[in-house]
Design a protein around this motif. Structure first.
Motif, PDB file in Angstrom:
ATOM      1  N   LEU A  25      38.550  -2.293  46.453  1.00 33.79           N
ATOM      2  CA  LEU A  25      37.470  -3.199  46.062  1.00 33.79           C
ATOM      3  C   LEU A  25      36.449  -2.487  45.160  1.00 33.79           C
ATOM      4  O   LEU A  25      36.112  -2.981  44.080  1.00 33.79           O
ATOM      5  CB  LEU A  25      36.773  -3.739  47.329  1.00 33.79           C
ATOM      6  CG  LEU A  25      35.548  -4.605  47.095  1.00 33.79           C
ATOM      7  CD1 LEU A  25      35.909  -5.868  46.320  1.00 33.79           C
ATOM      8  CD2 LEU A  25      34.886  -4.966  48.432  1.00 33.79           C
ATOM      9  N   GLN A  26      35.984  -1.329  45.605  1.00 33.12           N
ATOM     10  CA  GLN A  26      34.933  -0.640  44.834  1.00 33.12           C
ATOM     11  C   GLN A  26      35.463  -0.075  43.514  1.00 33.12           C
ATOM     12  O   GLN A  26      34.661   0.253  42.634  1.00 33.12           O
ATOM     13  CB  GLN A  26      34.297   0.484  45.670  1.00 33.12           C
ATOM     14  CG  GLN A  26      33.350  -0.014  46.755  1.00 33.12           C
ATOM     15  CD  GLN A  26      34.040  -0.481  48.016  1.00 33.12           C
ATOM     16  OE1 GLN A  26      35.263  -0.549  48.102  1.00 33.12           O
ATOM     17  NE2 GLN A  26      33.263  -0.822  49.037  1.00 33.12           N
ATOM     18  N   GLY A  27      36.781   0.044  43.396  1.00 31.67           N
ATOM     19  CA  GLY A  27      37.360   0.515  42.134  1.00 31.67           C
ATOM     20  C   GLY A  27      37.726  -0.636  41.221  1.00 31.67           C
ATOM     21  O   GLY A  27      38.318  -0.439  40.163  1.00 31.67           O
ATOM     22  N   SER A  28      37.377  -1.855  41.631  1.00 32.69           N
ATOM     23  CA  SER A  28      37.745  -3.040  40.856  1.00 32.69           C
ATOM     24  C   SER A  28      36.544  -3.679  40.163  1.00 32.69           C
ATOM     25  O   SER A  28      36.628  -4.803  39.688  1.00 32.69           O
ATOM     26  CB  SER A  28      38.402  -4.086  41.774  1.00 32.69           C
ATOM     27  OG  SER A  28      39.568  -3.558  42.344  1.00 32.69           O
ATOM     28  N   ALA A  62      37.098  13.906  39.430  1.00 29.24           N
ATOM     29  CA  ALA A  62      36.165  13.374  38.423  1.00 29.24           C
ATOM     30  C   ALA A  62      36.101  11.849  38.540  1.00 29.24           C
ATOM     31  O   ALA A  62      35.017  11.240  38.457  1.00 29.24           O
ATOM     32  CB  ALA A  62      36.613  13.786  37.027  1.00 29.24           C
ATOM     33  N   PHE A  63      37.249  11.227  38.762  1.00 27.83           N
ATOM     34  CA  PHE A  63      37.282   9.771  38.951  1.00 27.83           C
ATOM     35  C   PHE A  63      36.463   9.375  40.187  1.00 27.83           C
ATOM     36  O   PHE A  63      35.656   8.434  40.145  1.00 27.83           O
ATOM     37  CB  PHE A  63      38.742   9.298  39.088  1.00 27.83           C
ATOM     38  CG  PHE A  63      38.885   7.999  39.821  1.00 27.83           C
ATOM     39  CD1 PHE A  63      38.524   6.802  39.225  1.00 27.83           C
ATOM     40  CD2 PHE A  63      39.346   7.978  41.141  1.00 27.83           C
ATOM     41  CE1 PHE A  63      38.622   5.598  39.930  1.00 27.83           C
ATOM     42  CE2 PHE A  63      39.439   6.790  41.841  1.00 27.83           C
ATOM     43  CZ  PHE A  63      39.072   5.595  41.231  1.00 27.83           C
ATOM     44  N   SER A  68      31.960   6.847  43.315  1.00 28.39           N
ATOM     45  CA  SER A  68      30.856   6.931  44.278  1.00 28.39           C
ATOM     46  C   SER A  68      29.531   6.480  43.664  1.00 28.39           C
ATOM     47  O   SER A  68      28.734   5.807  44.318  1.00 28.39           O
ATOM     48  CB  SER A  68      30.710   8.367  44.791  1.00 28.39           C
ATOM     49  OG  SER A  68      31.895   8.722  45.450  1.00 28.39           O
ATOM     50  N   ILE A  69      29.304   6.837  42.405  1.00 22.30           N
ATOM     51  CA  ILE A  69      28.063   6.414  41.738  1.00 22.30           C
ATOM     52  C   ILE A  69      28.018   4.892  41.608  1.00 22.30           C
ATOM     53  O   ILE A  69      27.011   4.245  41.882  1.00 22.30           O
ATOM     54  CB  ILE A  69      27.943   7.074  40.338  1.00 22.30           C
ATOM     55  CG1 ILE A  69      27.755   8.582  40.482  1.00 22.30           C
ATOM     56  CG2 ILE A  69      26.801   6.461  39.533  1.00 22.30           C
ATOM     57  CD1 ILE A  69      27.885   9.354  39.187  1.00 22.30           C
ATOM     58  N   LEU A  70      29.177   4.327  41.208  1.00 25.41           N
ATOM     59  CA  LEU A  70      29.234   2.870  41.038  1.00 25.41           C
ATOM     60  C   LEU A  70      28.950   2.149  42.348  1.00 25.41           C
ATOM     61  O   LEU A  70      28.265   1.127  42.376  1.00 25.41           O
ATOM     62  CB  LEU A  70      30.636   2.453  40.601  1.00 25.41           C
ATOM     63  CG  LEU A  70      31.030   2.711  39.172  1.00 25.41           C
ATOM     64  CD1 LEU A  70      32.415   2.140  38.935  1.00 25.41           C
ATOM     65  CD2 LEU A  70      30.027   2.056  38.238  1.00 25.41           C
ATOM     66  N   ALA A  71      29.485   2.714  43.446  1.00 25.41           N
ATOM     67  CA  ALA A  71      29.333   2.054  44.745  1.00 25.41           C
ATOM     68  C   ALA A  71      27.856   1.920  45.112  1.00 25.41           C
ATOM     69  O   ALA A  71      27.453   0.950  45.763  1.00 25.41           O
ATOM     70  CB  ALA A  71      30.097   2.838  45.810  1.00 25.41           C
ATOM     71  N   PHE A 102      41.789  -2.336  49.888  1.00 26.73           N
ATOM     72  CA  PHE A 102      40.991  -1.312  50.554  1.00 26.73           C
ATOM     73  C   PHE A 102      39.515  -1.569  50.274  1.00 26.73           C
ATOM     74  O   PHE A 102      39.137  -1.901  49.145  1.00 26.73           O
ATOM     75  CB  PHE A 102      41.346   0.079  50.030  1.00 26.73           C
ATOM     76  CG  PHE A 102      42.761   0.485  50.331  1.00 26.73           C
ATOM     77  CD1 PHE A 102      43.151   0.754  51.631  1.00 26.73           C
ATOM     78  CD2 PHE A 102      43.711   0.579  49.331  1.00 26.73           C
ATOM     79  CE1 PHE A 102      44.461   1.117  51.934  1.00 26.73           C
ATOM     80  CE2 PHE A 102      45.027   0.936  49.608  1.00 26.73           C
ATOM     81  CZ  PHE A 102      45.396   1.205  50.912  1.00 26.73           C
ATOM     82  N   ALA A 103      38.689  -1.380  51.292  1.00 23.35           N
ATOM     83  CA  ALA A 103      37.236  -1.449  51.099  1.00 23.35           C
ATOM     84  C   ALA A 103      36.632  -0.175  51.671  1.00 23.35           C
ATOM     85  O   ALA A 103      36.921   0.202  52.811  1.00 23.35           O
ATOM     86  CB  ALA A 103      36.669  -2.678  51.804  1.00 23.35           C
ATOM     87  N   SER A 104      35.829   0.501  50.846  1.00 23.98           N
ATOM     88  CA  SER A 104      35.192   1.762  51.264  1.00 23.98           C
ATOM     89  C   SER A 104      33.810   1.443  51.826  1.00 23.98           C
ATOM     90  O   SER A 104      32.797   1.563  51.121  1.00 23.98           O
ATOM     91  CB  SER A 104      35.051   2.711  50.068  1.00 23.98           C
ATOM     92  OG  SER A 104      36.289   3.009  49.490  1.00 23.98           O
ATOM     93  N   PHE A 105      33.751   1.040  53.099  1.00 22.56           N
ATOM     94  CA  PHE A 105      32.450   0.697  53.695  1.00 22.56           C
ATOM     95  C   PHE A 105      31.511   1.906  53.703  1.00 22.56           C
ATOM     96  O   PHE A 105      30.304   1.773  53.585  1.00 22.56           O
ATOM     97  CB  PHE A 105      32.651   0.142  55.111  1.00 22.56           C
ATOM     98  CG  PHE A 105      33.342  -1.192  55.115  1.00 22.56           C
ATOM     99  CD1 PHE A 105      32.611  -2.361  54.952  1.00 22.56           C
ATOM    100  CD2 PHE A 105      34.723  -1.278  55.216  1.00 22.56           C
ATOM    101  CE1 PHE A 105      33.238  -3.598  54.919  1.00 22.56           C
ATOM    102  CE2 PHE A 105      35.366  -2.511  55.171  1.00 22.56           C
ATOM    103  CZ  PHE A 105      34.630  -3.665  55.030  1.00 22.56           C
ATOM    104  N   CYS A 106      32.105   3.100  53.799  1.00 26.10           N
ATOM    105  CA  CYS A 106      31.285   4.316  53.870  1.00 26.10           C
ATOM    106  C   CYS A 106      30.693   4.695  52.507  1.00 26.10           C
ATOM    107  O   CYS A 106      29.869   5.607  52.428  1.00 26.10           O
ATOM    108  CB  CYS A 106      32.116   5.458  54.406  1.00 26.10           C
ATOM    109  SG  CYS A 106      33.522   5.770  53.348  1.00 26.10           S
TER     110      CYS A 106
END
Ligand code: ADE
Ligand code: ZN
Length: 350
Positions: A25-28, A62-63, A68-71, A102-106
């Motif tokens: 999700l966060q990479g989309s 690097a990706f 993480s910044i976008l999240a 996948f969802a990165s809640f953390c």
């Protein structure tokens, strides 16, 4: 002529009914959405001339730094709704009928999990209403945070359990973080009735694939490319039919395998070795791709035949985490469309 052939293939592949089993999700998040959310929420993104410039990297770490910044820019319930709705809308436009994401809640330490779930679930409901696409959530465990944090994470996740929360995954930077320490948390997730998968063999060795199978008890392997270094494990996985969720474009950003046309490319070798695999988009805008393009790249660059494409689609039906009656319905409803599309693909090559 070649250009025309590519366009015809692209159109046919896009129209095939598909299931996406490996997308974050966060990479989309589309670059324009990221910029708008960051502005709205007062989050500073790295300086860039254009939204696309943000999405540039050639290694996994690097990706992940950009991921993480976008999240951090995703804060409010409506933000989670927006990114979920946009991800599923885009998947539907690529022919996807069902998405297990996948969802990165953390990745949002300042945002309560309840708020994240509310926004995500509202996005899923609206996408079902507007696009007819079904979806389910797989919370991703951040392996970099270690097994104790993972145990707390699982406790949190289980508080928001519903039918749409189907499993757990393990992701983020792989190489220094082997699977074994996560065995107790995986055991607990399994006992709670969750299905199990893990990223392995993307940046870590083949032994991480083996440990994910043997120590974590996973039912699917996300990526798995370095399995090609271990002939015995490859044979074992071929015989057991474990599913590998492969992501062609990802390999050109996060692994040394930048050339999909190379005879040595692991996805080509995994396919030739007869592994059970499927095609996925992982973090589509961040890897400048979409689901249908991953199918096109498989055909045009990785040497997948029309029969291989047909098999990968049926593999997703067989390995989706749904009940058997849904699986049977998909098989019978989609079969004519799949057969017609595959036949048309065969015709292109004469
Ligand atoms: N999170 C999002 N995409 C990932 C990838 N390709 N590997 C590990 N963690 C990820
Ligand atoms: Zn992934």
């Amino acid at each position: 002529m070649n250009e025309e052939r590519t366009q015809t293939r692209a159109r046919l592949l896009r129209a095939l009914p598909k299931i996406e089993l490996h997308v974050h999700l966060q990479g989309s998040v589309q670059p324009q959405t990221a910029l708008e959310l960051a502005r709205k929420n007062g989050i500073e993104l790295p300086p860039c001339e254009s939204p696309q410039e943000l999405y540039a990297y050639d290694t996994l770490d690097a990706f992940l730094a950009v991921y993480s910044i976008l999240a951090e820019a995703i804060v409010e319930t409506e933000d989670f709704h927006r990114i979920t709705y946009e991800m599923l809308g885009s998947a539907a436009g690529n022919g996807a009928r069902h998405v297990e994401f996948f969802a990165s809640f953390c990745a949002h330490p300042k945002v309560p999990y309840g708020r994240q779930f509310d926004g995500i679930r509202a996005g899923m409901r609206d996408a079902l209403r507007d696009y007819g696409i079904t979806s389910a959530i797989i919370p991703g465990i951040n392996r970099e945070e270690g097994p104790e944090a993972a145990a707390t994470y699982l406790d949190q996740i289980l508080k928001y359990r519903d039918d749409d929360l189907i499993g757990v995954g393990l992701d983020y930077f792989e190489a220094p973080f082997p699977p074994e320490p996560f065995a107790p948390v995986y055991e607990r997730a399994r006992k709670a009735g969750l299905r199990l998968t893990a990223h392995a063999g993307e940046a870590g060795p083949a032994s991480f694939v083996e440990a994910s199978l043997d120590q974590l008890g996973v039912e699917r392997i996300d990526h798995g490319y370095n399995i090609v270094d271990d002939a015995a494990l490859l044979e074992r996985c071929r015989d057991s039919g474990i599913l590998f969720t492969c992501c062609p474009s990802t390999t050109t950003y996060t692994t040394p395998h930048k050339d999909l046309r190379a005879a040595s490319h692991p996805i080509r070798r995994m396919n030739e070795a007869g592994l059970t695999l499927c095609l996925n988009s992982d973090d589509p805008p961040m890897f400048h791709t979409d689901l249908a393009n991953e199918y096109l790249r498989a055909v045009e660059e990785l040497g997948f035949s029309a029969a291989d494409i047909e098999r990968t689609i049926y593999n997703t039906i067989d390995h989706a985490w749904v009940d058997d009656s849904t699986r049977r319905t998909w098989r019978s409803e989609w079969q004519p469309l799949i057969s017609e599309g595959i036949e048309a693909l065969r015709q292109i090559d004469g």
